[in-house]
Each structure stands twice: as structure tokens, then as C-alpha cells.
Design an enzyme around this catalytic site. Structure first.
Site, PDB file in Angstrom:
ATOM      1  CE  LYS A  56      14.225 -50.273   3.511  1.00 21.78           C
ATOM      2  NZ  LYS A  56      15.822 -50.381   3.139  1.00 21.78           N
ATOM      3  CE1 TYR A 295       1.411 -23.469 -14.154  1.00 19.68           C
ATOM      4  CE2 TYR A 295       1.237 -25.725 -13.222  1.00 19.68           C
ATOM      5  CZ  TYR A 295       0.987 -24.451 -12.885  1.00 19.68           C
ATOM      6  OH  TYR A 295       0.587 -23.631 -11.925  1.00 19.68           O
TER       7      TYR A 295
END
Length: 408
Positions: A56, A295
């Protein structure tokens, strides 16, 4: 030599193959390690006990089709997915092995897709069983659909209450077009060194099966064990085990590792991580003392500093919360990451490697030389779990298969 081809928007290069040299960043999947892990897991199992490979979430970020085919070749006999589309992807790839959908269907459309693609659904409630039976009757389905009944023995997620197991089984067996193929449950604390809750769940599962058998029916298949239970206690193996994390070469908890204290009774396995994450340096520069990086200027150089820009960021799956808290490997040497990780790029302090070049490979997860960085390392820093780290690498990072040995 590249050739031209006609595309809907005009002429474009026809590239014969996309290789790592073309990528700024990629995920390598070591198929030899995957085959090794399957063989290691099978060595713990009785001959009659089957191995379900849980694929999955795109095989925990490793690539569902690639992992499924390799695991089946190496000794797995079942596949487990979370959703119907995940099962369809495997069928469209030509995989014919039995596939269990761990998520239960709640609509007729889901049941139709399950039946068409020969998937096996989980049923957790009588209503889901009725939807399945009614939908298959309306479709005039030619043969009964195999279903797995899920019991809640303590996970408190999906599943019928374990005390109602016998009644649930009787209901499903009376409904048309359903074949009760298996009964299973899921363990909540199998990776905990304290086995108290796991033993309680095991006891409840045993009591539920006894109640079902007292009504004159023995389920064809029983399965309970996840990776931790598979590694830890053979009494939990039953007819099949469901392995996810261990398949990908990571241990559910430190006490399962070779040499750890407090290891369970089964012999420890030597698992090998299957996934590596790599990227290339895209620019090298020197910044002056006092210069901020990225940043927010979370890092300011305290000296003239050579830095390297690397073409990978949080949009690829590198958690932004690792900013200024992670290292990478270049030429087998640890190099610190500096400044905020950005969407597509991150920066490194390469003062220890003054001759580093554009195009060099950076290993974010994996081994380089005598050193290695694992998903467990990132998870420890972030106070999360390795499952989340593995599942976080986005699809814009191509998966590159490394075949390794050819032993099945």
C-alpha cells in the site's frame, strides 16, 4: 544520438531512456536487498505459512508494481493494498497473485471494481457484507467473491467487535455470492517491548476463532501478524503474515535488531534497507561571513563559507523540519545541511570538501563508503516513525531500480 519525434505540441527530442544522469534527484530501489528481505522473512515461517507483501501507499514509497513483482518472485504469495485503485494498478501491470484490499468497501461502485479486478475485500460490518452481496447479485456475478472478515481485538480502528465474531461469520456465510476466505485482526502494540497488550489481543483473537469453530465453521485462512509480530513470535503467524516495514529493510523497533538486548525468542534477521535517496549538486559558491542562507536566515555564516546547492527539497519529501538538523553524505563523508530546506532545493556547508563539483551525487538516505543515513535517523530527529519518512517521497522523484544479484 537523440532523434526527433512528432508530439501534439510539435517536435521534441525522443529520449531513449531516462537515467539517473538526467535527474536532479531520484530514489534508488535495491532489488537485491528486497529479495534478501523476503528470503529472510520466509526463513522465520513454517512451510505452510504464507507471506503477504504489504505494498500500500505505493509500497511505502518504493514503487508498488516494482516491489510487488520482485517480492512475488522472491517468495511472497499475497499482496496487500489499502485502496481499490491501488489493487487495480497491480492488476493493470499484469499481476495475478491474490490481492487483499485492507480498506473496507462502503459503496456498490467499490464492490463492482473489486469484483471486476478480482480483488479480495475486507469486511468490517454487516452493512458492508450486505452491500457486497446485493451488488454482486445485481451484477449476476458468476461466482462467489472471496472476502476477509476483520475483527477489532484492540486496535480500535476498523473491524467488527471480536465478541461478535461468530455471529458476523454466520451472517456472511448465509449471504449469496460471498465466500468467506479468511478471518483476521491487526495488532496495535506488537513493536512494544512490553507484550501485555499484544498478548491480550492474541487471546481475544483465539477466543473469537474458538467461538466461530463452535458454530461448526473453521475459516480457511487466519492472519494476525504484522512485521513486528512476524519478527517476534511464531505463535502469531497462523496461516499468513502481513509484512510491510520489514520487507523494506527497516525494523519496527530497536529491540528487533541483531545484537539488541531484550530481543524476542525468534532469531534476529539481518534486514537490508531497500530505498536510497540521492540528488545532485547544482551550484557551488562561496559566501562571505555574515551572509544569511535561505528563507528567514535561519543560518548565518560565521566565516567565509563554501556552500553547495542541491536539487531536492520538501516538495520531494525532505521534511522542512530537518532544516539545520540533518547531514548528507558526499564521497562517504558527512556534510551538514544549512538554512531552511526549500521547496525544490537545499544548501550544504561543504567547507570539509573544498573541491566539490557541480554534478556530484549527494546521498540523503542510504550508504556511501563506510557510512549510512537511514529513515530511522530522520525519524529520530523529527520524533516520528520511519513509516512516515518512507511514504513521504513524492512521485516527481523517479524510482530507479538497482537489480543487484539475479537470485530469485
Amino acid at each position: 544520438m537523440l532523434s526527433w519525434k512528432q508530439t501534439p505540441t510539435g517536435l521534441a527530442y525522443a529520449v531513449p531512456a531516462v537515467l539517473p544522469q538526467c535527474h536532479r534527484a531520484w530514489v534508488e530501489i535495491d532489488l537485491a536487498a528486497l529479495r534478501h528481505n523476503v528470503r529472510q522473512l520466509r526463513s522465520l515461517l513454517a512451510p505452510r505459512t504464507q507471506l503477504m507483501a504489504i505494498v500500500k501507499a505505493d509500497a511505502y514509497g518504493h514503487g508498488a508494481v516494482l516491489v510487488a513483482k520482485t517480492a512475488l518472485q522472491a517468495g511472497a504469495s499475497w499482496l496487500g493494498v489499502a485502496t481499490v485503485p491501488e489493487g487495480i494498478e497491480l492488476r493493470e501491470a499484469g499481476i495475478t497473485a491474490p490481492i487483499l484490499v485492507l480498506g473496507a468497501p462502503n459503496t456498490a461502485e467499490q464492490v463492482q471494481a473489486i469484483a471486476y479486478w478480482h480483488l479480495q475485500p475486507t469486511l468490517s460490518t454487516p452493512k458492508q457484507a450486505l452491500i457486497c452481496a446485493e451488488t454482486l447479485t445485481a451484477l449476476e456475478h458468476p461466482k462467489p467473491l472471496p472476502v476477509h472478515l476483520m475483527l477489532d481485538t484492540g486496535m480500535s480502528r476498523q473491524g467488527a467487535p471480536w465478541q461478535e465474531a461468530a455471529n458476523f461469520v454466520q451472517l456472511v456465510r448465509r449471504l449469496p455470492n460471498l465466500h468467506l476466505a479468511a478471518v483476521y485482526s491487526h495488532l496495535a502494540t506488537a513493536d512494544d517491548p512490553d507484550p501485555t497488550i499484544m498478548r491480550l489481543q492474541h487471546q481475544r483473537f483465539e477466543q473469537a476463532i474458538a467461538a466461530i469453530q463452535a458454530k461448526g465453521f473453521t475459516p480457511p485462512l487466519l492472519h494476525l501478524a504484522n512485521s513486528a509480530a512476524t519478527l517476534g513470535d511464531r505463535r502469531l503467524h497462523y496461516d499468513m503474515v502481513r509484512t510491510g516495514l520489514a520487507l523494506y529493510g527497516l525494523y519496527p523497533a530497536p529491540h528487533f535488531q541483531p545484537g539488541a538486548t531484550g530481543h524476542p525468542t525468534l532469531p534476529p534477521l539481518n534486514l537490508k534497507p531497500v530505498l536510497q535517496v540521492k540528488a545532485r549538486i547544482t551550484q557551488v559558491k562561496t559566501i562571505a561571513a555574515g551572509t544569511g542562507v535561505s528563507y528567514g536566515y535561519q543560518f548565518i555564516a560565521d566565516r567565509d563559507l563554501p556552500i553547495a546547492v542541491v536539487g531536492i527539497g520538501y516538495a520531494d519529501g525532505v521534511p522542512r523540519n530537518l532544516s539545520n538538523r540533518m547531514t548528507v553524505l558526499i564521497r562517504g563523508q558527512r556534510v551538514p545541511q544549512i538554512g531552511a530546506v526549500t521547496m525544490d532545493q537545499l544548501m550544504l556547508d561543504v567547507s570539509a570538501l573544498p573541491d566539490v563539483q557541480v554534478g556530484e551525487v549527494v546521498t540523503l538516505l542510504g550508504h556511501d563508503g563506510d557510512d549510512a543515513i537511514t529513515a530511522d535517523d530522520w525519524a529520530s530527529t523529527l520524533k516520528t516513525i520511519s513509516w512516515e519518512i518512507l511514504c513521504g517521497f513524492k512521485h516527481r522523484l523517479p524510482r530507479v531500480a538497482i537489480p543487484g544479484d539475479s537470485t530469485p
